[in-house]
Design a protein around this motif. Structure first.
Motif, PDB file in Angstrom:
ATOM      1  N   LEU A 116       0.835  -1.207   0.000  1.00 33.56           N
ATOM      2  CA  LEU A 116       0.000   0.000   0.000  1.00 33.56           C
ATOM      3  C   LEU A 116       0.868   1.254   0.000  1.00 33.56           C
ATOM      4  CD1 LEU A 116      -2.839  -1.109   2.467  1.00 33.56           C
ATOM      5  CD2 LEU A 116      -2.743  -1.292  -0.019  1.00 33.56           C
ATOM      6  N   VAL A 117       1.579   1.428  -1.087  1.00 35.33           N
ATOM      7  CA  VAL A 117       2.445   2.591  -1.279  1.00 35.33           C
ATOM      8  C   VAL A 117       2.249   3.082  -2.703  1.00 35.33           C
ATOM      9  CG1 VAL A 117       4.164   1.881   0.438  1.00 35.33           C
ATOM     10  CG2 VAL A 117       4.371   1.085  -1.922  1.00 35.33           C
ATOM     11  N   PRO A 118       2.481   4.360  -2.964  1.00 39.61           N
ATOM     12  CA  PRO A 118       2.203   4.931  -4.299  1.00 39.61           C
ATOM     13  C   PRO A 118       2.983   4.283  -5.431  1.00 39.61           C
ATOM     14  CG  PRO A 118       2.485   6.663  -2.663  1.00 39.61           C
ATOM     15  CD  PRO A 118       2.884   5.392  -1.993  1.00 39.61           C
ATOM     16  N   THR A 119       4.119   3.650  -5.142  1.00 40.47           N
ATOM     17  CA  THR A 119       4.934   3.080  -6.218  1.00 40.47           C
ATOM     18  C   THR A 119       4.399   1.749  -6.730  1.00 40.47           C
ATOM     19  OG1 THR A 119       6.363   2.039  -4.565  1.00 40.47           O
ATOM     20  CG2 THR A 119       7.032   4.210  -5.410  1.00 40.47           C
ATOM     21  N   ILE A 120       3.432   1.175  -6.016  1.00 40.25           N
ATOM     22  CA  ILE A 120       2.861  -0.107  -6.421  1.00 40.25           C
ATOM     23  C   ILE A 120       1.581   0.137  -7.210  1.00 40.25           C
ATOM     24  CG2 ILE A 120       1.844  -2.269  -5.589  1.00 40.25           C
ATOM     25  CD1 ILE A 120       4.823  -2.162  -5.214  1.00 40.25           C
ATOM     26  N   SER A 121       1.389  -0.663  -8.238  1.00 36.24           N
ATOM     27  CA  SER A 121       0.217  -0.521  -9.103  1.00 36.24           C
ATOM     28  C   SER A 121      -1.085  -0.624  -8.307  1.00 36.24           C
ATOM     29  CB  SER A 121       0.245  -1.616 -10.177  1.00 36.24           C
ATOM     30  OG  SER A 121      -0.996  -1.704 -10.834  1.00 36.24           O
ATOM     31  N   GLU A 122      -2.043   0.227  -8.700  1.00 37.98           N
ATOM     32  CA  GLU A 122      -3.369   0.200  -8.060  1.00 37.98           C
ATOM     33  C   GLU A 122      -4.026  -1.168  -8.188  1.00 37.98           C
ATOM     34  OE1 GLU A 122      -7.205   2.240  -9.622  1.00 37.98           O
ATOM     35  OE2 GLU A 122      -6.177   3.745  -8.389  1.00 37.98           O
ATOM     36  N   SER A 123      -3.814  -1.849  -9.321  1.00 39.51           N
ATOM     37  CA  SER A 123      -4.436  -3.154  -9.533  1.00 39.51           C
ATOM     38  C   SER A 123      -3.918  -4.193  -8.550  1.00 39.51           C
ATOM     39  CB  SER A 123      -4.201  -3.622 -10.969  1.00 39.51           C
ATOM     40  OG  SER A 123      -2.828  -3.816 -11.210  1.00 39.51           O
ATOM     41  N   LEU A 124      -2.708  -3.986  -8.001  1.00 37.89           N
ATOM     42  CA  LEU A 124      -2.182  -4.891  -6.992  1.00 37.89           C
ATOM     43  C   LEU A 124      -2.629  -4.487  -5.584  1.00 37.89           C
ATOM     44  CD1 LEU A 124       1.477  -5.527  -8.240  1.00 37.89           C
ATOM     45  CD2 LEU A 124      -0.466  -7.077  -8.341  1.00 37.89           C
ATOM     46  N   GLN A 125      -2.854  -3.215  -5.392  1.00 34.39           N
ATOM     47  CA  GLN A 125      -3.262  -2.759  -4.063  1.00 34.39           C
ATOM     48  C   GLN A 125      -4.709  -3.142  -3.743  1.00 34.39           C
ATOM     49  OE1 GLN A 125      -1.889   1.114  -2.556  1.00 34.39           O
ATOM     50  NE2 GLN A 125      -0.954   1.471  -4.579  1.00 34.39           N
ATOM     51  N   LEU A 126      -5.578  -3.129  -4.758  1.00 36.88           N
ATOM     52  CA  LEU A 126      -6.993  -3.412  -4.505  1.00 36.88           C
ATOM     53  C   LEU A 126      -7.230  -4.788  -3.886  1.00 36.88           C
ATOM     54  CD1 LEU A 126      -8.642  -1.758  -7.641  1.00 36.88           C
ATOM     55  CD2 LEU A 126      -8.992  -1.108  -5.248  1.00 36.88           C
ATOM     56  N   PRO A 127      -6.663  -5.890  -4.425  1.00 40.38           N
ATOM     57  CA  PRO A 127      -6.891  -7.181  -3.772  1.00 40.38           C
ATOM     58  C   PRO A 127      -6.307  -7.261  -2.373  1.00 40.38           C
ATOM     59  CG  PRO A 127      -5.292  -7.412  -5.551  1.00 40.38           C
ATOM     60  CD  PRO A 127      -5.894  -6.056  -5.678  1.00 40.38           C
ATOM     61  N   VAL A 128      -5.241  -6.511  -2.106  1.00 35.72           N
ATOM     62  CA  VAL A 128      -4.668  -6.493  -0.761  1.00 35.72           C
ATOM     63  C   VAL A 128      -5.642  -5.814   0.210  1.00 35.72           C
ATOM     64  CG1 VAL A 128      -2.816  -5.522   0.648  1.00 35.72           C
ATOM     65  CG2 VAL A 128      -2.288  -6.634  -1.530  1.00 35.72           C
ATOM     66  N   ILE A 129      -6.259  -4.719  -0.216  1.00 31.78           N
ATOM     67  CA  ILE A 129      -7.251  -4.036   0.627  1.00 31.78           C
ATOM     68  C   ILE A 129      -8.391  -4.986   0.972  1.00 31.78           C
ATOM     69  CG2 ILE A 129      -9.014  -2.223   0.608  1.00 31.78           C
ATOM     70  CD1 ILE A 129      -7.023  -0.524  -1.041  1.00 31.78           C
ATOM     71  N   GLU A 130      -8.912  -5.674  -0.046  1.00 32.91           N
ATOM     72  CA  GLU A 130      -9.997  -6.627   0.186  1.00 32.91           C
ATOM     73  C   GLU A 130      -9.552  -7.749   1.112  1.00 32.91           C
ATOM     74  OE1 GLU A 130     -13.304  -7.208  -0.601  1.00 32.91           O
ATOM     75  OE2 GLU A 130     -13.304  -5.070  -1.025  1.00 32.91           O
ATOM     76  N   SER A 131      -8.361  -8.237   0.930  1.00 33.19           N
ATOM     77  CA  SER A 131      -7.867  -9.354   1.728  1.00 33.19           C
ATOM     78  C   SER A 131      -7.685  -8.965   3.179  1.00 33.19           C
ATOM     79  CB  SER A 131      -6.542  -9.868   1.144  1.00 33.19           C
ATOM     80  OG  SER A 131      -6.201 -11.105   1.701  1.00 33.19           O
ATOM     81  N   LEU A 132      -7.202  -7.770   3.429  1.00 28.48           N
ATOM     82  CA  LEU A 132      -7.031  -7.302   4.810  1.00 28.48           C
ATOM     83  C   LEU A 132      -8.382  -7.155   5.503  1.00 28.48           C
ATOM     84  CD1 LEU A 132      -4.203  -4.648   4.351  1.00 28.48           C
ATOM     85  CD2 LEU A 132      -4.005  -6.917   5.393  1.00 28.48           C
ATOM     86  N   LEU A 133      -9.350  -6.615   4.788  1.00 27.22           N
ATOM     87  CA  LEU A 133     -10.689  -6.471   5.372  1.00 27.22           C
ATOM     88  C   LEU A 133     -11.305  -7.833   5.657  1.00 27.22           C
ATOM     89  CD1 LEU A 133     -11.928  -3.573   3.113  1.00 27.22           C
ATOM     90  CD2 LEU A 133     -11.745  -3.466   5.597  1.00 27.22           C
ATOM     91  N   TRP A 134     -11.059  -8.771   4.781  1.00 23.99           N
ATOM     92  CA  TRP A 134     -11.574 -10.124   4.941  1.00 23.99           C
ATOM     93  C   TRP A 134     -10.985 -10.784   6.176  1.00 23.99           C
ATOM     94  CZ3 TRP A 134      -8.848 -14.912   3.763  1.00 23.99           C
ATOM     95  CH2 TRP A 134      -9.671 -16.034   3.683  1.00 23.99           C
ATOM     96  N   SER A 135      -9.725 -10.460   6.456  1.00 20.57           N
ATOM     97  CA  SER A 135      -9.013 -11.146   7.530  1.00 20.57           C
ATOM     98  C   SER A 135      -9.172 -10.466   8.887  1.00 20.57           C
ATOM     99  CB  SER A 135      -7.525 -11.227   7.179  1.00 20.57           C
ATOM    100  OG  SER A 135      -6.786 -11.748   8.256  1.00 20.57           O
ATOM    101  N   ASP A 136      -8.909  -9.158   8.951  1.00 19.33           N
ATOM    102  CA  ASP A 136      -8.858  -8.480  10.254  1.00 19.33           C
ATOM    103  C   ASP A 136      -9.271  -7.019  10.071  1.00 19.33           C
ATOM    104  OD1 ASP A 136      -8.347  -7.573  12.777  1.00 19.33           O
ATOM    105  OD2 ASP A 136      -6.288  -8.336  12.889  1.00 19.33           O
ATOM    106  N   PRO A 137     -10.583  -6.740  10.036  1.00 20.15           N
ATOM    107  CA  PRO A 137     -11.042  -5.360   9.772  1.00 20.15           C
ATOM    108  C   PRO A 137     -10.467  -4.309  10.712  1.00 20.15           C
ATOM    109  CG  PRO A 137     -12.855  -6.895   9.590  1.00 20.15           C
ATOM    110  CD  PRO A 137     -11.708  -7.674  10.132  1.00 20.15           C
ATOM    111  N   PRO A 138     -10.433  -4.515  12.026  1.00 18.53           N
ATOM    112  CA  PRO A 138      -9.876  -3.462  12.897  1.00 18.53           C
ATOM    113  C   PRO A 138      -8.408  -3.157  12.576  1.00 18.53           C
ATOM    114  CG  PRO A 138     -11.186  -5.008  14.182  1.00 18.53           C
ATOM    115  CD  PRO A 138     -11.024  -5.615  12.828  1.00 18.53           C
ATOM    116  N   ALA A 139      -7.594  -4.209  12.394  1.00 21.16           N
ATOM    117  CA  ALA A 139      -6.186  -3.964  12.061  1.00 21.16           C
ATOM    118  C   ALA A 139      -6.060  -3.285  10.707  1.00 21.16           C
ATOM    119  CB  ALA A 139      -5.419  -5.286  12.070  1.00 21.16           C
ATOM    120  N   ALA A 140      -6.897  -3.706   9.747  1.00 23.54           N
ATOM    121  CA  ALA A 140      -6.865  -3.098   8.421  1.00 23.54           C
ATOM    122  C   ALA A 140      -7.236  -1.630   8.491  1.00 23.54           C
ATOM    123  CB  ALA A 140      -7.817  -3.847   7.495  1.00 23.54           C
TER     124      ALA A 140
END
Length: 993
Positions: free
Chosen positions: A742-766
């Motif tokens: 989750l940094v500006p140098t990484i493609s948005e298409s790679l960040q989106l599944p990471v956002i979903e995965s974090l929410l799926w796993s641990d919403p408060p930590a995410a």
């Protein structure tokens, strides 16, 4: 005085009140107010005589329209049925639409005395009814729907008048005069079926609720059972028993009835919709009327567009030209000559457009597809706006019969604004009515009608009629045999049931004979066994359903095993349904043969029939990765609710699947499709410990590999899937890897599944990580973060703190998300968000006035970018956007000012289909969007962005409507006046292409 009205009518046309394109023409609307006198724009339209109306018809070449009956023999016909003596029973709803307490309705009995095809004699069979809507002959009388009752009216002395009556069922509601119980039909199964419609029912006799469901009546036992349904007015079956329904703005739908089976076998997987729109040109397809648009319809549309009158602005501001009053459904065999060769024909009326429309039906698995036959015209249309085709049916000769209510106005009274309604007479025409016959000119050559009445046939002759080329003759003969309890026709019925496609039979006759045997208690195993060997797939399908009903499934396992090899979805479905009643070994043997079924509904029934033994289905034989993944995504949610007996079997299946490199990705995809990582972890723990540990190691290695390649932007579908597995790793490792993504140098298409995965796993930590990275993220990533947090109420206080501390600015919250925050279930939290976000101004008129001066010719390309940024989350134009909100196809018909008002004041006219709902689940998750589909066991929520969530009703804690449009108020905070001008220019230009 009629000549005065006629002159007014002509003047209105010449003045532009009517336009052939049905578009609301440009007029000075500044003087439109609620108290303005609109009488000059609303001339009364005179009726025509039956002969004059006949001359108004435009019918396609090769067809003929004939008058069957007219006033004074009949008035306000809305339903009808022929009996086996050739008599025509007609429902007359003279108390439509606001005379519900006056009991003006009646049942007319019409006879053709001289045999010329035109009715000569009438007797009033029943009178004094309130809002009668449906009818079907039964023995010495008729079954009539007169909400709240269904009553059997009898004529015991054969004088043409009812002298006895018996209420069979009570509880049909009367909340909507255009949504009452309707369309009684005799089915191939030997029962009387009916449509409940939108008013619903709570049947007193057996405490059955029929909201969103239809029903079937056993007239022998006088019992009623629910069945799948959901249409409004008009229901019919084709020759094979497939069911079709109509709603006013969704003109042709098909229903697969699984209601009773699902009540006995509760589904633990998401069941796809059993009711689908099948018209290729869409639910509210174009129609090509020959009649001018009624003055009141044009004025009402103008007033709605301007906001003077409330109501939905349909058709992009067009008063007509599309299905808005679809009613009646009739499916005709292709042999009847009503359509194209080799394909059956669906016929639907539009009562508001004065026409009869047709489509050809093409088989496409369980559901047909329907395509328009007649380009730029209709099968039958009239220039007379009084022509009101409200119901269709076929008759003893195989022709189409049309109930023409013949009214000056057909419209729900509550949809007429008072300033218009006071100038109309909604009772005008209640002393008139016609019934028409529509037929191909060569009908008699195609299907010669028998001269002998069915009522005069002996039982053996009735059996031969089951194979008649005329659909009405087949069905009526079936009913007559059931009524007579024709035990002495057993041998003939059994012979017909097994002789499909012989010179004296047909597949249709075979199916009817099988059902007659079942209804008469005569169905035997030898007959079924021969029927199952029939090459016709329709016969096979019905034979399987009947052996299930008769309790013969255990004796037919071998035949069922052979049938399970069929690629025909209807046969696969019946095998899956029947297997549920078999012992485990036999059941699984059948279901494993259906593992390659392509139809989603068949697969869901297979999974439900398998029950606790479902894991065996996917381990018994090799499956392609795609097939395996789809089965796992379907079944794994049910495995999380496993029984103790299932745990070992699921663990073994997981161990085998995850240990195999070829199948591992499919199993991981199934785990990732579960609602949360907690559920995935619970299932993963059932696998062998070494397999689970090795799987997590493989996941981490793959994620690191993908991230190492991210700087070169070599993303692929496999890479994105790998990142989706991030949520299965231990929490500390997730956070570490996610922080690198989750940094500006990484493609948005790679960040989106990471956002979903974090929410799926641990919403408060995410949520904490999102708050830290929010300002360094693109708007799309910010929206994904916020949408995800909204799904979990426990994260909302963290979001409120982030806004308070200015880590997130209030202006960065998109309007649709702002609305959901303000409507939080926690009222104190909702108030906190209200204080933080400075609620959007409620003075919509002032906002609109600020934007109006900028409405000039704008930059279309720039407007496309605005649409992509602001609107594409919910709306589609061409290949851009998502199908969540209303279609934008017809926006070119709106003026720039009308578009501006629609965008900035979306709650001025809220179509109930697009109202926003909030769903709180028992596990604490929240979903918000429109209800895209609804069934007895589940609902489907479509959220902004296009993603759909199927939610079992058993998982719902609360379901609440916001009462407002899914489209948010406050878009002015995201769109400047210049950008709004560009957007509107794009919308108008895009819709012209």
């Amino acid at each position: 005085m009629r000549w005065i009205a006629s002159i007014c009518y002509v003047l209105c046309i010449s003045a532009g009140c009517f336009v052939s394109s049905s578009r609301v023409i440009g007029q000075d609307t500044a003087s439109d107010t609620a108290d303005k006198d609109y009488s000059a724009e609303l001339p009364r339209i005179p009726p025509k005589t039956p002969d004059e109306e006949l001359q108004s018809f435009e019918v396609l070449p090769g067809f003929t329209v004939e008058l069957v009956a007219a006033e004074p023999l009949v008035a306000d016909p809305i339903a009808f049925a022929f009996d086996t003596r050739g008599q025509l029973f007609v429902v007359e709803m003279k108390d439509y639409s606001e005379q519900e307490t006056e009991c003006l309705g009646s049942i007319g009995l019409l006879r053709d005395v001289d045999g010329d095809g035109r009715m000569d004699l009438r007797t009033t069979f029943v009178e004094g009814l309130s809002w009668p809507t449906a009818i079907w002959p039964w023995r010495d009388g008729v079954l009539v729907a007169e909400p709240p009752r269904i009553t059997w009216f009898r004529d015991t002395d054969r004088d043409g008048k009812s002298d006895a009556s018996e209420v069979w069922f009570e509880g049909f509601q009367r909340t909507n005069v255009q949504g009452l119980v309707n369309s009684f039909r005799w089915g191939v199964d030997g029962y009387i079926h009916g449509a409940t419609s939108s008013s619903g029912a709570d049947i007193v006799q057996n405490k059955i609720q029929l909201r969103g469901r239809d029903f079937a009546i056993d007239p022998l036992k006088k019992t009623l059972v629910p069945e799948s349904g959901g249409g409004q007015h008009g229901m019919n079956f084709n020759r094979w028993g497939d069911k079709f329904v109509t709603s006013n703005s969704d003109h042709l739908q098909q229903i697969v009835d699984l209601d009773q089976w699902l009540s006995e076998h509760p589904a633990n997987v998401a069941i796809p919709s059993m009711r689908r729109s099948i018209a290729e040109d869409g639910p509210q397809a174009e129609v090509f009327r020959a009649s001018p648009v009624e003055p009141w319809r044009i004025v009402r549309t103008r007033l709605r567009v301007s906001g003077v009158a409330p109501g939905i602005v349909e058709g992009g501001g067009r008063a007509a030209g599309y299905f808005t009053g679809a009613t009646a459904t009739l499916i005709m065999d292709h042999e009847a000559g009503l359509g194209t060769s080799g394909l059956d024909t669906a016929i639907v009326c539009d009562v508001g457009s004065n026409l009869v429309h047709r489509k050809q039906l093409r088989s496409n698995g369980l559901f047909f597809t329907a395509s328009r036959i007649d380009p730029q015209t209709e099968l039958l249309r009239s220039s007379d706006i009084w022509f009101r085709p409200v119901q269709l049916g076929d008759g003893p000769d195989g022709a189409v019969y049309i109930a023409d209510m013949y009214r000056e106005v057909i419209e729900h009274p509550k949809s007429l604004p008072p300033m218009i309604k006071k100038h109309l007479d909604l009772t005008s025409g209640r002393d008139r009515g016609r019934i028409w016959r529509l037929k191909p000119n060569d009908l008699a050559r195609r299907m010669p009608a028998p001269q002998k009445l069915l009522a005069d046939c002996n039982n053996q002759e009735l059996v031969s009629r089951l194979a008649s080329p005329i659909a009405w003759q087949r069905r009526a003969a079936s009913q007559e045999l059931v009524e007579r309890n024709a035990q002495n026709a057993t041998a003939e019925l059994r012979q017909l049931a097994v002789s499909a496609n012989s010179e004296t039979s047909s597949s249709e006759g075979c199916i009817l004979a099988l059902h007659c045997l079942r209804r008469l208690g005569l169905l035997d195993q030898p007959t079924l066994r021969k029927s199952l060997a029939n090459a016709d797939l329709h016969v096979q399908s019905h034979a399987i359903s009947l052996l299930r009903e008769a309790g013969f499934a255990k004796e037919f396992v071998n035949e069922l095993y052979e049938a399970a090899a069929s690629t025909e979805a209807s046969v696969q479905l019946q095998v899956a349904l029947t297997s549920a009643g078999l012992p485990t070994e036999q059941r699984m043997k059948l279901l494993q043969r259906l593992i390659c079924a392509n139809d989603s509904l068949v697969r869901a029934i297979v999974a439900t029939s398998a029950g606790d033994d479902a894991p065996q289905l996917i381990t018994a034989q090799p499956l392609s990765p795609e097939n395996l993944r789809s089965w796992l995504e379907l079944m794994m949610p049910a495995w999380t609710k496993k029984s103790e007996s299932q745990a070992k079997e699921i663990g073994n299946a997981l161990s085998m699947g995850l240990a195999n490199e070829e199948s591992r990705s499919s199993w991981l995809a199934g785990l990732r499709a579960l609602p949360s990582s907690a559920e995935a972890s619970r299932l993963l723990k059932l696998a062998e410990p070494n397999v689970a540990a090795a799987t997590l190691a493989v996941i981490e290695k793959e994620i690191v590999r993908v991230l190492d390649k991210s700087s070169t932007r070599l993303e692929s579908l496999e890479s994105l899937a790998s990142l989706a597995w991030l949520g299965m790793l231990p929490s500390t490792r997730q956070q570490s890897l996610a922080g690198d993504v989750l940094v500006p140098t990484i493609s948005e298409s790679l960040q989106l599944p990471v956002i979903e995965s974090l929410l799926w796993s641990d919403p408060p930590a995410a949520s904490q990580l999102f708050m830290d990275r929010f300002q360094n993220s693109t708007p799309d990533l910010q929206r994904a973060m916020l949408n995800g947090l909204l799904r979990y109420p426990s994260t909302l206080p963290l979001l409120a703190n982030a806004i308070t501390s200015k880590n997130i600015m209030g202006a960065q919250i998109p309007p649709d998300i702002r609305i959901r925050l303000l409507a939080a279930n926690d009222k104190e939290l909702g108030k906190q968000f209200s204080d933080l976000l400075n609620s959007v101004s409620t003075d919509r008129v002032a906002i609109i006035n600020q934007y109006t001066p900028a409405l000039t010719a704008g930059d279309v390309d720039a407007g496309k970018l605005v649409f992509s940024r602001v609107c594409a989350q919910c709306h589609r134009l061409s290949d851009m956007g998502n199908d969540v909100g209303p279609p934008l196809k017809q926006l070119a018909d709106k003026s720039p000012q009308q578009l501006l008002e629609t965008i900035l004041d979306p709650n001025r006219e809220v179509d109930p289909k697009f109202a926003s709902y909030s769903v709180l689940l028992e596990d604490g998750r929240v979903f918000a969007g429109i209800i895209a589909e609804e069934a007895a066991s589940q609902i489907v929520i479509a959220e902004a962005g296009g993603k759909k969530h199927t939610i079992l009703r058993s998982e719902i804690d609360q379901l609440r409507s916001s009462g407002v449009s899914l489209m948010p108020t406050g878009l002015e905070q995201q769109i400047t006046p210049d950008q709004m001008n560009q957007l509107i220019s794009f919308l108008k230009n895009a819709n012209r292409n």
